[in-house]
Design an enzyme around this catalytic site. Structure first.
Site, PDB file in Angstrom:
ATOM      1  N   ARG A 115      24.563  -2.804  50.513  1.00 24.29           N
ATOM      2  CA  ARG A 115      23.842  -2.654  49.246  1.00 24.29           C
ATOM      3  C   ARG A 115      22.375  -2.999  49.473  1.00 24.29           C
ATOM      4  O   ARG A 115      22.006  -4.174  49.450  1.00 24.29           O
ATOM      5  CB  ARG A 115      24.437  -3.569  48.175  1.00 24.29           C
ATOM      6  CG  ARG A 115      25.879  -3.233  47.820  1.00 24.29           C
ATOM      7  CD  ARG A 115      26.413  -4.219  46.787  1.00 24.29           C
ATOM      8  NE  ARG A 115      27.778  -3.911  46.403  1.00 24.29           N
ATOM      9  CZ  ARG A 115      28.488  -4.637  45.539  1.00 24.29           C
ATOM     10  NH1 ARG A 115      27.946  -5.712  44.988  1.00 24.29           N
ATOM     11  NH2 ARG A 115      29.723  -4.289  45.232  1.00 24.29           N
ATOM     12  N   ASP A 159      18.380  -3.386  48.792  1.00 21.73           N
ATOM     13  CA  ASP A 159      17.591  -3.797  47.627  1.00 21.73           C
ATOM     14  C   ASP A 159      16.586  -2.731  47.238  1.00 21.73           C
ATOM     15  O   ASP A 159      16.376  -1.748  47.954  1.00 21.73           O
ATOM     16  CB  ASP A 159      16.844  -5.100  47.933  1.00 21.73           C
ATOM     17  CG  ASP A 159      17.772  -6.288  48.084  1.00 21.73           C
ATOM     18  OD1 ASP A 159      18.830  -6.303  47.429  1.00 21.73           O
ATOM     19  OD2 ASP A 159      17.432  -7.201  48.855  1.00 21.73           O
ATOM     20  N   ARG A 171      15.259  -9.745  55.717  1.00 21.95           N
ATOM     21  CA  ARG A 171      13.888  -9.906  55.237  1.00 21.95           C
ATOM     22  C   ARG A 171      13.424 -11.359  55.383  1.00 21.95           C
ATOM     23  O   ARG A 171      12.251 -11.608  55.696  1.00 21.95           O
ATOM     24  CB  ARG A 171      13.788  -9.458  53.782  1.00 21.95           C
ATOM     25  CG  ARG A 171      13.853  -7.944  53.616  1.00 21.95           C
ATOM     26  CD  ARG A 171      13.949  -7.551  52.154  1.00 21.95           C
ATOM     27  NE  ARG A 171      12.852  -8.106  51.381  1.00 21.95           N
ATOM     28  CZ  ARG A 171      12.834  -8.154  50.045  1.00 21.95           C
ATOM     29  NH1 ARG A 171      13.863  -7.681  49.349  1.00 21.95           N
ATOM     30  NH2 ARG A 171      11.792  -8.655  49.411  1.00 21.95           N
TER      31      ARG A 171
END
Length: 246
Positions: free
Chosen positions: A50, A52, A198
């Site tokens: 999933r 972002d 990230r």
């Protein structure tokens, strides 16, 4: 009923992420809407990951079940036609076993994060890479990356909103490579925590800037505390490359 495995490429800039949202467009919604237009069926598209808002994919894997009798090639062509003008493309489509699951059958996920080090703003790559105005120490970043490889408690690099049952993950690969003003951070694992890639890249950038040492990165990992994190890199440079299956 036939289950189809899809390979999906998309530019994440117009979307709130992969997963269907109530407050904006998503890649999942775009594909489900296209499938409904083709078949008249209300379907659910499940993905290997999933991503972002603003995160891209060159080889996301997903699956969808269709009741209508349709060949994989025809379904792929029809989906691509209905997806226009969204920046989403179905690269492959194959019929698979009923128990094949894009998420739960996956044994490895691979990401790349792209950084461009230059003072001038990005033009063609705006939103497709993270621009940093100064050179980075790639050797120090690579040394820092090695501190994170292996099985660890990645609480420090986990979003406060992460829904995973455990912060323990095995990071199989984290490498930093450069060519000219281009830097690519490559990450591979069976699964990742929310924002893990990230968060790791943001801290690697601090090492590259000389604000952190590689040992500081190790200390942040060992702290097992989100407050020890430097910062999250922006979504612009992150790409879901591919998912592996048995």
């Amino acid at each position: 009923m036939t289950r189809f495995a899809l390979t999906v490429e998309y530019d994440g800039r117009p979307f709130m992420g992969w997963q269907r949202q109530t407050h904006g467009p998503s890649v999942q919604e775009a594909i489900e809407t296209a499938a409904h237009a083709i078949t008249g069926e209300t379907v659910s598209v499940q993905a290997a990951g999933r991503t972002d808002a603003g995160v891209h994919a060159t080889g996301m894997r997903a699956h969808v079940e269709i009741e209508r009798d349709i060949a994989p090639f025809r379904l792929m062509e029809a989906l691509n036609a209905k997806l226009r003008p969204h920046p989403v493309a179905i690269l492959t489509c194959d019929a698979v076993a009923d128990d094949w699951h894009a998420r739960f059958s996956c044994i490895a996920r691979h990401y790349a994060y792209r950084i461009v080090t230059r003072r001038a703003p990005l033009t063609f790559e705006s939103g497709l890479a993270w621009r940093m105005p100064q050179p980075l120490d790639v050797a120090a970043m690579a040394e820092g990356a090695r501190q994170l490889v292996g099985r660890h408690d990645f609480t420090t690099f986990r979003s406060a909103h992460c829904q995973a049952d455990s912060p323990i993950r095995t990071l199989d690969r984290l490498e930093v490579n450069a060519s000219g003003d281009r830097i690519v951070v490559s990450a591979s694992a069976r699964s990742f925590l929310h924002h893990q890639v990230r968060s790791m890249v943001g801290c690697l950038a601090l090492v590259g800037q000389g604000k952190w040492t590689p040992d500081d990165l190790r200390d942040a990992l060992q702290a097992r505390d989100r407050t020890a994190l430097g910062f999250n890199a922006p979504p612009d440079g992150l790409y879901f490359l591919r998912a592996d299956y048995p």
